[in-house]
Design a protein around this motif. Structure first.
Motif, PDB file in Angstrom:
ATOM      1  N   MET A   1      -3.832   2.994  -8.570  1.00 57.39           N
ATOM      2  CA  MET A   1      -3.290   3.537  -7.325  1.00 57.39           C
ATOM      3  C   MET A   1      -4.260   4.487  -6.627  1.00 57.39           C
ATOM      4  O   MET A   1      -4.911   5.312  -7.268  1.00 57.39           O
ATOM      5  CB  MET A   1      -2.004   4.311  -7.611  1.00 57.39           C
ATOM      6  CG  MET A   1      -0.953   3.552  -8.397  1.00 57.39           C
ATOM      7  SD  MET A   1      -0.199   2.296  -7.359  1.00 57.39           S
ATOM      8  CE  MET A   1       1.344   2.024  -8.226  1.00 57.39           C
TER       9      MET A   1
ATOM     10  N   TYR B   1       6.492   4.450  -6.766  1.00 57.18           N
ATOM     11  CA  TYR B   1       6.417   3.013  -6.545  1.00 57.18           C
ATOM     12  C   TYR B   1       7.298   2.292  -7.563  1.00 57.18           C
ATOM     13  O   TYR B   1       7.231   2.571  -8.764  1.00 57.18           O
ATOM     14  CB  TYR B   1       4.978   2.529  -6.688  1.00 57.18           C
ATOM     15  CG  TYR B   1       4.831   1.025  -6.579  1.00 57.18           C
ATOM     16  CD1 TYR B   1       4.971   0.386  -5.351  1.00 57.18           C
ATOM     17  CD2 TYR B   1       4.575   0.252  -7.711  1.00 57.18           C
ATOM     18  CE1 TYR B   1       4.845  -0.995  -5.245  1.00 57.18           C
ATOM     19  CE2 TYR B   1       4.442  -1.124  -7.607  1.00 57.18           C
ATOM     20  CZ  TYR B   1       4.584  -1.743  -6.378  1.00 57.18           C
ATOM     21  OH  TYR B   1       4.465  -3.106  -6.286  1.00 57.18           O
TER      22      TYR B   1
ATOM     23  N   ASN C   1      -3.124  -0.160  -3.738  1.00 55.34           N
ATOM     24  CA  ASN C   1      -2.158  -0.368  -4.823  1.00 55.34           C
ATOM     25  C   ASN C   1      -2.403  -1.771  -5.357  1.00 55.34           C
ATOM     26  O   ASN C   1      -1.996  -2.751  -4.752  1.00 55.34           O
ATOM     27  CB  ASN C   1      -0.721  -0.219  -4.308  1.00 55.34           C
ATOM     28  CG  ASN C   1       0.326  -0.554  -5.358  1.00 55.34           C
ATOM     29  OD1 ASN C   1       0.047  -0.603  -6.545  1.00 55.34           O
ATOM     30  ND2 ASN C   1       1.549  -0.782  -4.896  1.00 55.34           N
ATOM     31  N   GLU C   2      -3.092  -1.838  -6.480  1.00 51.86           N
ATOM     32  CA  GLU C   2      -3.513  -3.132  -7.041  1.00 51.86           C
ATOM     33  C   GLU C   2      -3.177  -3.186  -8.518  1.00 51.86           C
ATOM     34  O   GLU C   2      -3.279  -2.171  -9.224  1.00 51.86           O
ATOM     35  CB  GLU C   2      -5.013  -3.336  -6.797  1.00 51.86           C
ATOM     36  CG  GLU C   2      -5.333  -3.418  -5.306  1.00 51.86           C
ATOM     37  CD  GLU C   2      -6.778  -3.178  -4.952  1.00 51.86           C
ATOM     38  OE1 GLU C   2      -7.143  -3.394  -3.775  1.00 51.86           O
ATOM     39  OE2 GLU C   2      -7.567  -2.775  -5.833  1.00 51.86           O
TER      40      GLU C   2
ATOM     41  N   ASN D   1       8.574  -3.734  -5.225  1.00 51.49           N
ATOM     42  CA  ASN D   1       7.319  -3.585  -4.478  1.00 51.49           C
ATOM     43  C   ASN D   1       7.512  -2.629  -3.299  1.00 51.49           C
ATOM     44  O   ASN D   1       7.015  -2.858  -2.196  1.00 51.49           O
ATOM     45  CB  ASN D   1       6.804  -4.944  -3.997  1.00 51.49           C
ATOM     46  CG  ASN D   1       5.358  -4.879  -3.491  1.00 51.49           C
ATOM     47  OD1 ASN D   1       4.552  -4.078  -3.963  1.00 51.49           O
ATOM     48  ND2 ASN D   1       5.043  -5.728  -2.517  1.00 51.49           N
TER      49      ASN D   1
ATOM     50  N   TRP E   1       7.909   1.697  -1.967  1.00 51.17           N
ATOM     51  CA  TRP E   1       7.615   3.104  -2.190  1.00 51.17           C
ATOM     52  C   TRP E   1       8.742   3.981  -1.654  1.00 51.17           C
ATOM     53  O   TRP E   1       9.365   3.653  -0.638  1.00 51.17           O
ATOM     54  CB  TRP E   1       6.325   3.499  -1.474  1.00 51.17           C
ATOM     55  CG  TRP E   1       5.091   2.904  -2.053  1.00 51.17           C
ATOM     56  CD1 TRP E   1       4.544   1.685  -1.751  1.00 51.17           C
ATOM     57  CD2 TRP E   1       4.238   3.495  -3.029  1.00 51.17           C
ATOM     58  NE1 TRP E   1       3.393   1.479  -2.470  1.00 51.17           N
ATOM     59  CE2 TRP E   1       3.178   2.579  -3.260  1.00 51.17           C
ATOM     60  CE3 TRP E   1       4.247   4.700  -3.719  1.00 51.17           C
ATOM     61  CZ2 TRP E   1       2.157   2.838  -4.161  1.00 51.17           C
ATOM     62  CZ3 TRP E   1       3.228   4.972  -4.618  1.00 51.17           C
ATOM     63  CH2 TRP E   1       2.204   4.045  -4.830  1.00 51.17           C
TER      64      TRP E   1
ATOM     65  N   VAL F   1       2.612   8.899  -7.793  1.00 49.66           N
ATOM     66  CA  VAL F   1       1.304   9.343  -7.315  1.00 49.66           C
ATOM     67  C   VAL F   1       1.494  10.729  -6.713  1.00 49.66           C
ATOM     68  O   VAL F   1       2.317  10.923  -5.799  1.00 49.66           O
ATOM     69  CB  VAL F   1       0.717   8.368  -6.285  1.00 49.66           C
ATOM     70  CG1 VAL F   1      -0.671   8.833  -5.847  1.00 49.66           C
ATOM     71  CG2 VAL F   1       0.646   6.956  -6.861  1.00 49.66           C
TER      72      VAL F   1
ATOM     73  N   THR G   1      -8.960   7.775  -8.742  1.00 49.49           N
ATOM     74  CA  THR G   1      -7.715   7.028  -8.768  1.00 49.49           C
ATOM     75  C   THR G   1      -6.988   7.298 -10.078  1.00 49.49           C
ATOM     76  O   THR G   1      -7.386   8.147 -10.862  1.00 49.49           O
ATOM     77  CB  THR G   1      -8.022   5.527  -8.579  1.00 49.49           C
ATOM     78  OG1 THR G   1      -6.819   4.775  -8.603  1.00 49.49           O
ATOM     79  CG2 THR G   1      -8.939   5.003  -9.683  1.00 49.49           C
TER      80      THR G   1
ATOM     81  N   VAL H   1      -1.639  10.416 -11.411  1.00 45.12           N
ATOM     82  CA  VAL H   1      -0.766   9.243 -11.486  1.00 45.12           C
ATOM     83  C   VAL H   1      -0.122   9.188 -12.865  1.00 45.12           C
ATOM     84  O   VAL H   1      -0.794   9.395 -13.880  1.00 45.12           O
ATOM     85  CB  VAL H   1      -1.559   7.946 -11.224  1.00 45.12           C
ATOM     86  CG1 VAL H   1      -0.650   6.725 -11.320  1.00 45.12           C
ATOM     87  CG2 VAL H   1      -2.221   7.984  -9.848  1.00 45.12           C
TER      88      VAL H   1
ATOM     89  N   TYR I   1      -1.369  -0.846 -13.223  1.00 40.77           N
ATOM     90  CA  TYR I   1      -1.349  -0.505 -11.808  1.00 40.77           C
ATOM     91  C   TYR I   1      -2.401   0.566 -11.532  1.00 40.77           C
ATOM     92  O   TYR I   1      -2.431   1.602 -12.196  1.00 40.77           O
ATOM     93  CB  TYR I   1       0.033  -0.010 -11.402  1.00 40.77           C
ATOM     94  CG  TYR I   1       1.093  -1.075 -11.511  1.00 40.77           C
ATOM     95  CD1 TYR I   1       1.449  -1.850 -10.410  1.00 40.77           C
ATOM     96  CD2 TYR I   1       1.723  -1.340 -12.727  1.00 40.77           C
ATOM     97  CE1 TYR I   1       2.413  -2.848 -10.508  1.00 40.77           C
ATOM     98  CE2 TYR I   1       2.686  -2.336 -12.843  1.00 40.77           C
ATOM     99  CZ  TYR I   1       3.021  -3.086 -11.733  1.00 40.77           C
ATOM    100  OH  TYR I   1       3.964  -4.083 -11.838  1.00 40.77           O
TER     101      TYR I   1
ATOM    102  N   PRO J   1       0.823  -1.211   0.000  1.00 42.92           N
ATOM    103  CA  PRO J   1       0.000   0.000   0.000  1.00 42.92           C
ATOM    104  C   PRO J   1       0.857   1.261   0.000  1.00 42.92           C
ATOM    105  O   PRO J   1       2.025   1.264   0.404  1.00 42.92           O
ATOM    106  CB  PRO J   1      -0.804  -0.120   1.293  1.00 42.92           C
ATOM    107  CG  PRO J   1       0.025  -0.974   2.176  1.00 42.92           C
ATOM    108  CD  PRO J   1       0.722  -1.949   1.269  1.00 42.92           C
ATOM    109  N   MET J   2       0.261   2.345  -0.442  1.00 45.66           N
ATOM    110  CA  MET J   2       0.939   3.631  -0.432  1.00 45.66           C
ATOM    111  C   MET J   2       1.260   4.057   0.996  1.00 45.66           C
ATOM    112  O   MET J   2       0.499   3.757   1.920  1.00 45.66           O
ATOM    113  CB  MET J   2       0.051   4.690  -1.092  1.00 45.66           C
ATOM    114  CG  MET J   2      -0.136   4.505  -2.576  1.00 45.66           C
ATOM    115  SD  MET J   2      -1.318   5.701  -3.227  1.00 45.66           S
ATOM    116  CE  MET J   2      -0.613   7.240  -2.631  1.00 45.66           C
TER     117      MET J   2
END
Length: 325
Positions: free
Chosen positions: A306, A83, A320-321, A88, A90, A66, A294, A57, A304, A47-48
C-alpha cells in the motif's frame, strides 16, 4: 517523555534536488536470480483515497489500515484509511491523535498499534508515543511510551509481544525494545548488530528477520540479521543482492517477500523471496508501481502493498497492489 529533535533537514533528495531539479530516479529491477517457473502474479486494486508516502500499514480483523505519512508539501498527516479486500473498498477511520510520518505499525489481537515516527516537515522530531486502535469502537488509546523516541523503525509481533528495532533518534540506532500489551510495559532486548533505519522486519518460525535499511540516504545495507528470542542472540543470514532502504516485507507460506525500496536517484520495482530452508533469495514478478516508504501485509493468499513514494526521496502515491505467489 520529551521527544528528541532530529537535527537533520529532509534527507539527500531535497538537497540534491537543488542541483538536479527533482528526484525522478531510474527504475531498478532485482538482481537476484529470476523464478521462471513461479514468478507470481500482481493485481492492481482500488487506489487509496489519499496519496501518501512513508506510511504505517497493519492488518486487523481482515482489514488493512494505512496510517499517517506524508501528505501535501511533506506535511505529516494523521489520516487513517481502511481497505476491505472482500469489497475492494476504502473507508475513512478516526485519525491518529497526532500527525506523524515514518511510524511503525502492527496488528495484534484484533487491534492496531502505531509506534513512534516523526513530526515536522523540515526539522523532524522523533516520537515515543504508542497508540492502540480498537476497530470495533473506532477509537485510539494512548499506551505506555516507547523508551527510545524514534522514527523510521520497524516492528513485528513475536510471541504475543511487539518488537521494535532500529530507527533514528538524533542518529541511527540499533535499539531493540519490546512491548507487552498484557502488562502495558516495555523491556529491552539484545540490540541489532547493525544500527539502521528504513529497514523491514518480519517474524517467521519463532524468529525475527531484520532486512536491509540504511544509516543515511546515501549508505544502504543488504544485511539480513536473525534474532532468536530463546537465546536473546543474533545471527547473519544471506544478504539481499542489493542493499536499499525504504523496502517493505511480509511472510507467506514460510517464506519472506520483500518489495520496492530506494537508493539515491534509484527506485526499485523488485519483488524478492527469501527461503529460510535454503538461506537464499530469488526474484519474482516486479511491482507494477516501483516505490519505497510503503507497507506490506498478508491476508489469505495475497500480500497487499500500500501507498509509498514512486520517486526517490519524499514522494507519494495511492497505489494498492496485491501479490499472489
Amino acid at each position: 517523555m520529551v521527544p528528541s529533535i532530529v537535527k537533520r533537514r529532509l534527507f539527500g533528495c531535497i538537497l540534491a534536488g537543488l542541483s538536479f531539479a527533482g528526484c525522478v530516479g531510474a527504475t531498478t529491477p532485482s538482481s537476484a536470480p529470476y523464478d521462471q517457473e513461479r514468478p507470481g502474479v500482481w493485481t492492481v486494486l482500488a487506489p487509496m483515497p489519499s496519496e501518501r508516502g512513508e506510511v504505517a500499514v497493519a492488518e486487523a480483523g481482515g482489514q488493512v489500515y494505512v496510517i499517517g505519512g506524508f501528505g501535501d508539501w511533506l506535511q505529516p498527516v494523521g489520516s487513517v484509511e481502511a481497505y476491505d479486500p472482500a469489497t475492494n473498498r476504502w473507508t475513512g477511520r478516526i485519525p491518529l491523535p497526532i500527525a506523524v510520518h515514518h511510524a511503525a505499525a502492527v496488528g495484534l489481537n484484533g487491534k492496531v498499534y502505531v509506534i513512534g515516527g516523526f513530526t515536522g516537515q523540515v526539522a523532524w522530531t522523533a516520537r515515543q508515543e504508542l497508540f492502540e486502535y480498537d476497530p470495533g469502537e473506532n477509537v485510539w488509546r494512548q499506551k505506555a511510551p516507547m523508551p527510545t523516541p524514534r522514527g523510521a523503525s520497524a516492528a513485528a509481533v513475536l510471541g504475543g509481544k511487539i518488537h521494535v528495532l532500529g530507527g533514528t533518534t538524533d542518529r541511527v540506532t540499533n535499539a531493540h525494545e519490546v512491548y507487552d500489551p498484557a502488562t502495558n510495559a516495555w523491556s529491552r532486548r539484545n540490540p541489532m548488530p547493525t544500527a539502521r533505519d528504513h529497514h523491514a522486519l518480519v517474524a517467521l518460525g519463532g524468529k525475527l528477520y531484520a532486512i536491509g535499511g540504511r544509516d543515511s540516504f546515501f549508505t544502504a545495507y543488504p544485511n539480513v540479521e536473525v534474532y532468536d528470542p530463546a537465546t536473546d542472540s543474533w545471527r547473519v543470514a544471506a544478504p539481499l543482492e542489493t542493499g536499499r532502504g525504504g523496502l517493505a516485507a511480509a511472510m507467506l507460506d514460510g517464506k519472506i517477500y520483500v518489495f520496492g525500496g530506494e537508493l539515491p536517484f534509484r527506485i526499485f520495482n523488485a519483488t524478492e523471496m527469501y527461503d529460510p530452508a535454503t538461506d537464499s533469495w530469488i526474484s519474482k514478478a516486479p511491482l507494477p508501481t516501483p516505490r519505497h516508504g510503503t507497507g506490506a501485509v498478508t491476508l489469505g493468499r495475497r500480500i497487499y502493498v500500500m501507498a509509498g513514494g514512486p520517486q526517490p526521496g519524499p514522494s507519494r502515491s495511492g497505489a494498492n497492489e496485491a501479490f499472489e505467489p
